[in-house]
Design an enzyme around this catalytic site. Structure first.
Site, PDB file in Angstrom:
ATOM      1  N   HIS A 143       3.715   1.706   6.042  1.00  0.00           N
ATOM      2  CA  HIS A 143       3.452   2.938   5.125  1.00  0.00           C
ATOM      3  C   HIS A 143       4.598   3.729   5.478  1.00  0.00           C
ATOM      4  O   HIS A 143       4.919   4.091   6.687  1.00  0.00           O
ATOM      5  CB  HIS A 143       2.299   3.794   5.727  1.00  0.00           C
ATOM      6  CG  HIS A 143       0.771   2.873   5.648  1.00  0.00           C
ATOM      7  ND1 HIS A 143      -0.099   3.202   4.830  1.00  0.00           N
ATOM      8  CD2 HIS A 143       0.265   2.020   6.249  1.00  0.00           C
ATOM      9  CE1 HIS A 143      -1.365   2.738   4.823  1.00  0.00           C
ATOM     10  NE2 HIS A 143      -1.033   1.686   5.740  1.00  0.00           N
TER      11      HIS A 143
ATOM     12  N   HIS B 292       1.950  -4.390   6.163  1.00  0.00           N
ATOM     13  CA  HIS B 292       2.627  -3.197   4.798  1.00  0.00           C
ATOM     14  C   HIS B 292       2.941  -2.130   5.715  1.00  0.00           C
ATOM     15  O   HIS B 292       2.097  -1.735   6.624  1.00  0.00           O
ATOM     16  CB  HIS B 292       1.526  -2.905   3.954  1.00  0.00           C
ATOM     17  CG  HIS B 292       0.405  -2.577   4.347  1.00  0.00           C
ATOM     18  ND1 HIS B 292      -0.592  -3.380   4.658  1.00  0.00           N
ATOM     19  CD2 HIS B 292      -0.483  -1.377   4.695  1.00  0.00           C
ATOM     20  CE1 HIS B 292      -1.768  -2.870   4.945  1.00  0.00           C
ATOM     21  NE2 HIS B 292      -1.616  -1.933   5.277  1.00  0.00           N
TER      22      HIS B 292
ATOM     23  N   GLN C  50      -6.947  -0.972   9.952  1.00  0.00           N
ATOM     24  CA  GLN C  50      -6.407  -1.896   8.885  1.00  0.00           C
ATOM     25  C   GLN C  50      -7.289  -2.251   8.042  1.00  0.00           C
ATOM     26  O   GLN C  50      -8.143  -2.703   8.347  1.00  0.00           O
ATOM     27  CB  GLN C  50      -5.497  -3.018   9.480  1.00  0.00           C
ATOM     28  CG  GLN C  50      -4.832  -3.877   8.563  1.00  0.00           C
ATOM     29  CD  GLN C  50      -4.268  -5.203   9.150  1.00  0.00           C
ATOM     30  OE1 GLN C  50      -4.324  -5.307  10.462  1.00  0.00           O
ATOM     31  NE2 GLN C  50      -3.406  -5.957   8.464  1.00  0.00           N
TER      32      GLN C  50
ATOM     33  N   ASP D  74       1.098   3.638  -2.870  1.00  0.00           N
ATOM     34  CA  ASP D  74      -0.233   3.633  -2.295  1.00  0.00           C
ATOM     35  C   ASP D  74      -1.126   4.300  -3.378  1.00  0.00           C
ATOM     36  O   ASP D  74      -0.755   5.459  -4.009  1.00  0.00           O
ATOM     37  CB  ASP D  74      -0.120   4.434  -0.850  1.00  0.00           C
ATOM     38  CG  ASP D  74      -1.752   4.103  -0.125  1.00  0.00           C
ATOM     39  OD1 ASP D  74      -1.500   3.312   0.876  1.00  0.00           O
ATOM     40  OD2 ASP D  74      -2.743   4.330  -0.824  1.00  0.00           O
TER      41      ASP D  74
HETATM   42  P1  AMP Z   1      -4.166  -0.125   6.077  1.00  0.00           P
HETATM   43  O1  AMP Z   1      -5.404   1.016   6.180  1.00  0.00           O
HETATM   44  O2  AMP Z   1      -2.948   0.362   6.750  1.00  0.00           O
HETATM   45  O3  AMP Z   1      -4.597  -1.602   5.725  1.00  0.00           O
HETATM   46  O4  AMP Z   1      -3.596   0.492   4.660  1.00  0.00           O
HETATM   47  C1  AMP Z   1      -4.136   0.017   3.270  1.00  0.00           C
HETATM   48  C2  AMP Z   1      -3.641   1.056   2.171  1.00  0.00           C
HETATM   49  O5  AMP Z   1      -3.351   0.091   0.993  1.00  0.00           O
HETATM   50  C3  AMP Z   1      -4.298   2.140   1.927  1.00  0.00           C
HETATM   51  O6  AMP Z   1      -3.455   3.071   2.096  1.00  0.00           O
HETATM   52  C4  AMP Z   1      -4.667   2.032   0.568  1.00  0.00           C
HETATM   53  O7  AMP Z   1      -4.822   3.198  -0.236  1.00  0.00           O
HETATM   54  C5  AMP Z   1      -3.748   1.147  -0.054  1.00  0.00           C
HETATM   55  N1  AMP Z   1      -4.200   0.220  -1.195  1.00  0.00           N
HETATM   56  C6  AMP Z   1      -5.638  -0.154  -1.410  1.00  0.00           C
HETATM   57  N2  AMP Z   1      -5.651  -0.979  -2.667  1.00  0.00           N
HETATM   58  C7  AMP Z   1      -4.359  -0.916  -3.159  1.00  0.00           C
HETATM   59  C8  AMP Z   1      -3.748  -1.282  -4.394  1.00  0.00           C
HETATM   60  N3  AMP Z   1      -4.436  -1.931  -5.372  1.00  0.00           N
HETATM   61  N4  AMP Z   1      -2.624  -0.516  -4.645  1.00  0.00           N
HETATM   62  C9  AMP Z   1      -1.904   0.289  -3.915  1.00  0.00           C
HETATM   63  N5  AMP Z   1      -2.286   0.285  -2.617  1.00  0.00           N
HETATM   64  C10 AMP Z   1      -3.578   0.083  -2.400  1.00  0.00           C
END
Ligand code: AMP
Ligand code: ZN
Length: 114
Positions: free
Chosen positions: A102, A100, A94, A30
């Site tokens: 975590h 995904h 989200q 992440d």
């Molecule tokens: P969610 O809020 O459950 O949709 O989580 C989205 C996650 O994606 C967050 O923890 C972000 O930090 C992560 N994220 C967003 N863009 C990227 C990226 N380009 N590479 C890796 N992680 C990302």
């Protein structure tokens, strides 16, 4: 999905620090890590949210957990524990609409979450 960030990571169009890949899943760091280990595990298939998971997806969704378990073990988190969580929709925060898991580990995590 051409405008999906995680599909772009899957396709190599967007950079990511990939930690594990198999036929059905990809795991990467992440970019805004909330714990010493904060890895996202995605299915290669685009599924926008938990709400869009279909019975045919049951196996690949199970594989997300198997991948998370393997990474957690590799990093030595199996003894003390770790958390896997999947957010669904705005109330859960989200942000990326490609499911995904975590995987969070390496520190004590509070419960319940905020
Ligand atoms: P969610 O809020 O459950 O949709 O989580 C989205 C996650 O994606 C967050 O923890 C972000 O930090 C992560 N994220 C967003 N863009 C990227 C990226 N380009 N590479 C890796 N992680 C990302
Ligand atoms: Zn996608």
């Amino acid at each position: 999905m051409s405008d999906c960030l995680f599909c772009k990571i899957r396709d190599g169009e967007m950079k990511a620090s990939i930690v594990r890949e198999d036929e059905d899943t990809i795991a990467f760091e992440d970019i805004n890590a909330q714990a010493p280990t904060h890895v996202l595990v995605i299915p290669k298939k685009h599924i926008a949210s938990i709400d869009e998971i279909e019975p045919v997806d049951a196996e690949v969704v199970g594989k997300l957990f198997l991948a998370a378990k393997e990474i957690a073990r590799q990093r030595g988190h199996d003894e003390k524990g770790y958390r896997v969580v999947m957010n669904m929709g705005p109330d859960a925060g989200q942000a990326v609409y490609h499911i995904h898991l975590h995987l969070l580990g390496g520190r004590s995590l509070s419960w319940p979450p905020g």
